[in-house]
Write a protein that holds these residues in place. Structure first.
Motif, PDB file in Angstrom:
ATOM      1  N   ILE A 145      34.203  47.876  41.480  1.00  0.00           N
ATOM      2  CA  ILE A 145      33.774  47.113  40.301  1.00  0.00           C
ATOM      3  C   ILE A 145      34.977  46.803  39.417  1.00  0.00           C
ATOM      4  O   ILE A 145      35.141  45.688  38.918  1.00  0.00           O
ATOM      5  CB  ILE A 145      32.692  47.878  39.511  1.00  0.00           C
ATOM      6  CG1 ILE A 145      31.406  47.936  40.330  1.00  0.00           C
ATOM      7  CG2 ILE A 145      32.434  47.219  38.156  1.00  0.00           C
ATOM      8  CD1 ILE A 145      30.327  48.805  39.736  1.00  0.00           C
ATOM      9  N   GLY A 178      26.390  46.289  41.301  1.00  0.00           N
ATOM     10  CA  GLY A 178      27.811  46.278  40.981  1.00  0.00           C
ATOM     11  C   GLY A 178      28.350  44.911  40.611  1.00  0.00           C
ATOM     12  O   GLY A 178      29.113  44.764  39.649  1.00  0.00           O
ATOM     13  N   ALA A 182      29.971  43.882  36.979  1.00  0.00           N
ATOM     14  CA  ALA A 182      31.319  43.324  36.842  1.00  0.00           C
ATOM     15  C   ALA A 182      31.281  42.008  36.068  1.00  0.00           C
ATOM     16  O   ALA A 182      32.130  41.751  35.203  1.00  0.00           O
ATOM     17  CB  ALA A 182      31.939  43.112  38.221  1.00  0.00           C
TER      18      ALA A 182
END
Length: 257
Positions: A145, A178, A182
């Motif tokens: 990430i 994830g 991000a």
């Protein structure tokens, strides 16, 4: 060409296509990419590598198209991109989705399974292009990430398959958050990509030689763009659910609607 002869043809040339793919990987890794990077400024080396790789995968799909194994034209997948970086998330119904998408959009980086890094040419290509190694788990956890966020903050778009592997036939696997996290951290939009293949081929559990009874048509399109402005778990879950709601309709999975 009868159906039996056509199937034999597609088996033969699907095998040839993958032989070319793996035989071509050393050439791209050790000849084409080093040459294109030779005179490039240091801050442009990865960009040039990604462009060369995109063109190489375009040739791969051209070969599959002219031999009538899988029909896909990267130029038909053109989509309106936002200014700056973004995260592109997509389902993953076939073995060739990443080549298809990056053939259409060269500057995407992506997350690569750690197992593929054990093949030296693939490792060399991935590192030259600035791709991200998934060290463990579906998306490699916090370290991956962080790498995605770093790419986004540098203005580089990132392609992620949130299922972490190929989709089940006609369905979706569990979606991991994830990529959405991000995007939220980097404050960039999430583009929702849809890949369809009719009839299905090269799906999970399907050997490459088990070709369908007619030429498969692969299609990629961006079906939605979402803002990402929350990093809390509830906000991320909501974003993921919005992103994947369209695909959860069975008719969308088959027709790309």
């Amino acid at each position: 060409m009868g159906s039996f002869a056509g199937r034999i043809w597609r088996i033969l040339f699907t095998g040839v296509a993958f032989l070319l793919f793996f035989a071509g990987a050393p050439f791209v890794a050790y000849v084409a990419l080093p040459f294109c990077r030779l005179f490039a400024p240091s801050d442009a080396k990865a960009n040039r590598s990604r462009s060369v790789l995109s063109k190489s995968w375009g040739v791969f799909h051209w070969f599959m198209r002219v031999t009538k194994t899988v029909v896909y034209r990267p130029r038909d997948a053109a989509f309106v991109k936002p200014a700056g970086a973004y995260v592109l998330v997509a389902n993953h119904p076939t073995l060739i989705d990443v080549t298809a998408i990056i053939a259409a959009e060269a500057q995407l980086t992506t997350v690569v399974k750690a197992s593929l890094f054990r093949f030296p040419p693939i490792r060399s290509i991935a590192r030259a292009c600035g791709y991200i190694e998934s060290a463990g788990g579906p998306l490699g956890g916090a370290e991956v990430i962080g790498e995605i966020v770093a790419r986004l903050q540098a203005g580089i778009p990132v392609l992620v398959f949130p299922e972490g592997t190929r989709s089940p036939l006609g369905a979706l696997g569990p979606v991991h958050l994830g990529a959405f996290k991000a995007a939220a951290i980097a404050r960039v939009p999430v583009l929702i990509g849809l890949v369809t293949c009719e009839p299905p081929t090269l799906y999970r559990g399907n050997p490459w030689y088990a070709v369908p009874d007619r030429t498969a048509a692969l299609r990629f399109e961006v079906v939605n763009v979402l803002a990402s402005d929350s990093t809390d778990a509830i906000g991320l879950r909501s974003l993921a659910e919005q992103a994947w709601a369209l695909r959860l309709r069975p008719e969308a999975m088959h027709r790309g609607e």
